[in-house]
Design a protein around this motif. Structure first.
Motif, PDB file in Angstrom:
ATOM      1  N   TYR A  50       0.519  -1.326  -0.346  1.00  0.00           N
ATOM      2  CA  TYR A  50      -0.189  -0.199   0.006  1.00  0.00           C
ATOM      3  C   TYR A  50       0.704   1.597  -0.308  1.00  0.00           C
ATOM      4  N   HIS A  51       1.876   1.180   1.010  1.00  0.00           N
ATOM      5  CA  HIS A  51       3.099   2.694   0.728  1.00  0.00           C
ATOM      6  C   HIS A  51       3.901   2.514  -0.415  1.00  0.00           C
ATOM      7  N   ALA A  52       4.010   1.614  -0.780  1.00  0.00           N
ATOM      8  CA  ALA A  52       4.827   1.631  -2.070  1.00  0.00           C
ATOM      9  C   ALA A  52       3.718   2.001  -3.056  1.00  0.00           C
ATOM     10  N   ASP A  53       2.660   1.659  -3.149  1.00  0.00           N
ATOM     11  CA  ASP A  53       1.518   1.659  -4.794  1.00  0.00           C
ATOM     12  C   ASP A  53       1.827   4.058  -3.978  1.00  0.00           C
ATOM     13  N   MET A  54       1.105   4.082  -2.645  1.00  0.00           N
ATOM     14  CA  MET A  54       1.400   5.611  -3.053  1.00  0.00           C
ATOM     15  C   MET A  54       2.634   6.253  -3.311  1.00  0.00           C
ATOM     16  N   ILE A  55       3.741   5.491  -3.074  1.00  0.00           N
ATOM     17  CA  ILE A  55       4.610   6.341  -3.854  1.00  0.00           C
ATOM     18  C   ILE A  55       5.241   6.303  -4.827  1.00  0.00           C
ATOM     19  N   ARG A  56       4.834   4.897  -5.556  1.00  0.00           N
ATOM     20  CA  ARG A  56       4.720   4.635  -6.770  1.00  0.00           C
ATOM     21  C   ARG A  56       3.728   5.994  -7.623  1.00  0.00           C
ATOM     22  N   MET A  57       2.481   6.422  -6.991  1.00  0.00           N
ATOM     23  CA  MET A  57       2.101   6.899  -7.799  1.00  0.00           C
ATOM     24  C   MET A  57       2.489   8.564  -7.582  1.00  0.00           C
ATOM     25  N   MET A  58       3.197   8.875  -6.792  1.00  0.00           N
ATOM     26  CA  MET A  58       3.834  10.391  -7.111  1.00  0.00           C
ATOM     27  C   MET A  58       5.449  10.470  -7.474  1.00  0.00           C
ATOM     28  N   GLY A  59       5.533   9.540  -8.361  1.00  0.00           N
ATOM     29  CA  GLY A  59       6.275   9.293  -8.945  1.00  0.00           C
ATOM     30  C   GLY A  59       7.504   8.901  -8.507  1.00  0.00           C
ATOM     31  N   PHE A  60       7.960   8.073  -7.869  1.00  0.00           N
ATOM     32  CA  PHE A  60       9.229   7.383  -6.747  1.00  0.00           C
ATOM     33  C   PHE A  60       9.071   6.251  -7.063  1.00  0.00           C
ATOM     34  N   GLY A  61      10.022   5.997  -6.620  1.00  0.00           N
ATOM     35  CA  GLY A  61      10.447   4.461  -6.253  1.00  0.00           C
ATOM     36  C   GLY A  61      10.743   3.940  -7.690  1.00  0.00           C
ATOM     37  N   ARG A  62      11.594   4.526  -8.447  1.00  0.00           N
ATOM     38  CA  ARG A  62      11.710   4.653  -9.431  1.00  0.00           C
ATOM     39  C   ARG A  62      13.553   4.107  -9.509  1.00  0.00           C
ATOM     40  N   GLN A  63      14.245   4.493  -8.431  1.00  0.00           N
ATOM     41  CA  GLN A  63      15.712   3.876  -8.361  1.00  0.00           C
ATOM     42  C   GLN A  63      15.963   4.080  -6.538  1.00  0.00           C
ATOM     43  N   PHE A  64      17.041   3.361  -6.578  1.00  0.00           N
ATOM     44  CA  PHE A  64      17.325   3.144  -5.021  1.00  0.00           C
ATOM     45  C   PHE A  64      17.396   4.680  -4.306  1.00  0.00           C
ATOM     46  N   GLN A  65      16.731   4.087  -3.266  1.00  0.00           N
ATOM     47  CA  GLN A  65      16.041   5.953  -2.001  1.00  0.00           C
ATOM     48  C   GLN A  65      16.348   6.807  -2.878  1.00  0.00           C
ATOM     49  N   ASP A  66      15.030   6.682  -3.881  1.00  0.00           N
ATOM     50  CA  ASP A  66      14.539   8.327  -4.277  1.00  0.00           C
ATOM     51  C   ASP A  66      13.796   8.657  -2.754  1.00  0.00           C
ATOM     52  N   PHE A  67      13.107   7.780  -2.390  1.00  0.00           N
ATOM     53  CA  PHE A  67      12.078   7.864  -1.437  1.00  0.00           C
ATOM     54  C   PHE A  67      12.305   6.742  -0.562  1.00  0.00           C
ATOM     55  N   LYS A  68      12.101   7.128   1.278  1.00  0.00           N
ATOM     56  CA  LYS A  68      12.104   6.590   1.896  1.00  0.00           C
ATOM     57  C   LYS A  68      10.677   5.992   2.395  1.00  0.00           C
ATOM     58  N   CYS A  69      11.246   4.719   3.087  1.00  0.00           N
ATOM     59  CA  CYS A  69       9.827   3.849   3.637  1.00  0.00           C
ATOM     60  C   CYS A  69      10.435   3.079   4.460  1.00  0.00           C
ATOM     61  N   ASN A  70      10.357   3.416   5.851  1.00  0.00           N
ATOM     62  CA  ASN A  70      11.116   2.846   7.094  1.00  0.00           C
ATOM     63  C   ASN A  70      10.277   1.939   7.430  1.00  0.00           C
ATOM     64  N   VAL A  71      11.034   0.460   8.239  1.00  0.00           N
ATOM     65  CA  VAL A  71      10.098  -0.536   9.228  1.00  0.00           C
ATOM     66  C   VAL A  71      11.347  -0.777  10.018  1.00  0.00           C
ATOM     67  N   HIS A  72      10.593  -1.525  11.424  1.00  0.00           N
ATOM     68  CA  HIS A  72      11.314  -1.878  11.841  1.00  0.00           C
ATOM     69  C   HIS A  72      11.390  -3.295  11.545  1.00  0.00           C
ATOM     70  N   ILE A  73      12.537  -4.197  11.482  1.00  0.00           N
ATOM     71  CA  ILE A  73      12.596  -5.690  11.984  1.00  0.00           C
ATOM     72  C   ILE A  73      11.269  -6.458  11.866  1.00  0.00           C
ATOM     73  N   ALA A  74      11.597  -6.368  13.009  1.00  0.00           N
ATOM     74  CA  ALA A  74       9.800  -7.021  14.420  1.00  0.00           C
ATOM     75  C   ALA A  74       9.642  -8.594  13.741  1.00  0.00           C
ATOM     76  N   GLY A  75       8.849  -9.158  14.529  1.00  0.00           N
ATOM     77  CA  GLY A  75       8.278 -10.117  14.431  1.00  0.00           C
ATOM     78  C   GLY A  75       9.902 -11.348  15.354  1.00  0.00           C
ATOM     79  N   ARG A  76       8.723 -12.556  15.114  1.00  0.00           N
ATOM     80  CA  ARG A  76       9.915 -13.534  15.999  1.00  0.00           C
ATOM     81  C   ARG A  76      11.225 -14.372  14.721  1.00  0.00           C
ATOM     82  N   LEU A  77      10.212 -14.489  13.471  1.00  0.00           N
ATOM     83  CA  LEU A  77      11.714 -14.892  12.662  1.00  0.00           C
ATOM     84  C   LEU A  77      12.709 -13.636  12.051  1.00  0.00           C
TER      85      LEU A  77
END
Length: 342
Positions: free
Chosen positions: A152-179
């Motif tokens: 969903y976040h990637a879709d917003m990024i794509r519609m804004m015209g970003f996500g086309r190359q490495f780190q033209d936009f930052k979408c941050n997460v924690h590792i999280a989860g038992r694995l």
């Protein structure tokens, strides 16, 4: 040039306005939402009308927020957008609504405008999916839901015209989860190219620290959160720690982004001076570590502010404070403006 930014919401200085007037002003800049329970309690027509109104407001509000950031000094041209712009976008019950041609037209046009305006104003943007985005979970359904939420976040990024190359936009997460790290590597091939271009991994205060994030630096950049690191390791990471150099390397030539927050101002009532270095062993004699997790309203501790400033020659910094833009403005005025003018 370094940048400092704030996350998601606008706070008005409120020098003379009444509380009601402040609410009206802030509402124009901040997103609205609703609940799935309410949407299920009304007719399908009423639910769609409500969602359409929220989406139109939210897209317009983000544009207003960008225009506000554009009026600030260049060093403050950094903003985390809200994750709540399209309510329930990744939820199966809303999928038919978001597939409607007229809805797609509205959101694609709105996000294109946001992306164009951010680029024109030179504003560095980011997103941060919430705590329920657990890509390293050991529960398959949680992983599926988390992938949908991140995309969903990637879709917003794509519609804004970003996500086309490495780190033209930052979408941050924690590792999280038992694995943990292994779980992230397992789901990595399932992320879209835009998601892989934009994802970053941030250390957190409890389980997965800086060293864990660095295990994924071959996949994606590491976002150093110095407040989380301080809690996790019970000491301040040295700005010239060898791991900081590895974090910078993980950005592959893009200027790194980091996060900065402070523990709540209630520590002042416990006898801790704003000018005092907050030493973990002493703090834990008076409060539990959990009391340190929440963010302060402003950046009240002078020692920590000077410490954070030592990173700004190499990093852009996202401020995570309850007073949002006001905290970043205070810091700029008190700690950066003179050096910029010089």
């Amino acid at each position: 040039m370094h940048r400092i930014g704030f996350a998601c919401m606008y706070r008005h200085p409120g020098h003379s306005e009444s509380l009601k007037e402040l609410e009206v002003i802030e509402r124009a800049f901040n997103p609205r939402s609703t609940t799935l329970r309410w949407l299920n309690s009304v007719s399908q027509e009423a639910a769609r009308e409500k969602l359409n109104g929220i989406i139109e407001h939210n897209l317009a509000a983000q544009l207003r927020l960008l225009e506000y950031v554009g009026t600030l000094p260049n060093e403050l041209h950094m903003l985390r957008l809200s994750s709540d712009l399209l309510p329930f976008y990744s939820h199966p019950e809303a999928s038919d609504f978001y597939r409607q041609t007229e809805v797609r037209d509205v959101i694609e046009k709105g996000f294109a405008q946001i992306g164009d305006r951010a680029r024109a104003l030179g504003i560095r943007l980011s997103l941060h999916p919430g705590q329920y985005c657990v890509l390293g979970s050991d529960k398959p359904q949680v992983v599926e839901n988390s992938l949908a939420e991140f995309e969903y976040h990637a879709d917003m990024i794509r519609m804004m015209g970003f996500g086309r190359q490495f780190q033209d936009f930052k979408c941050n997460v924690h590792i999280a989860g038992r694995l943990g790290v292994d779980g992230i590597r397992t789901v990595w091939p399932r992320l879209s190219q835009e998601a892989r271009n934009c994802i970053t991994f941030e250390n957190e205060e409890k389980t997965y620290g800086v060293d864990d994030c660095l295990q994924l630096s071959d996949l994606a950049p590491v976002v150093l959160d110095i407040h989380h690191c301080w809690i996790n390791e019970e000491r301040y990471i040295d700005p010239h720690d060898l791991r900081v150099a590895r974090i910078i390397d993980s950005w592959r030539g893009v200027r790194p982004a980091m996060h900065y927050s402070q523990p709540p101002e209630s520590l002042i009532e416990r006898g801790f001076s704003p000018k005092q270095k907050l030493e973990m062993p002493t703090l834990l004699q008076h409060v539990s570590k959990r009391d340190l997790y929440s963010h302060s309203k402003r950046m009240w501790n002078h020692w920590t502010n000077l410490y954070a400033r030592e990173f700004l020659d190499r990093f852009d910094m996202m401020f995570e404070a309850k007073d949002k833009n006001l905290a970043a403005l205070d810091y700029y005025t008190d700690y950066l403006a003179d050096s910029v003018d010089a």
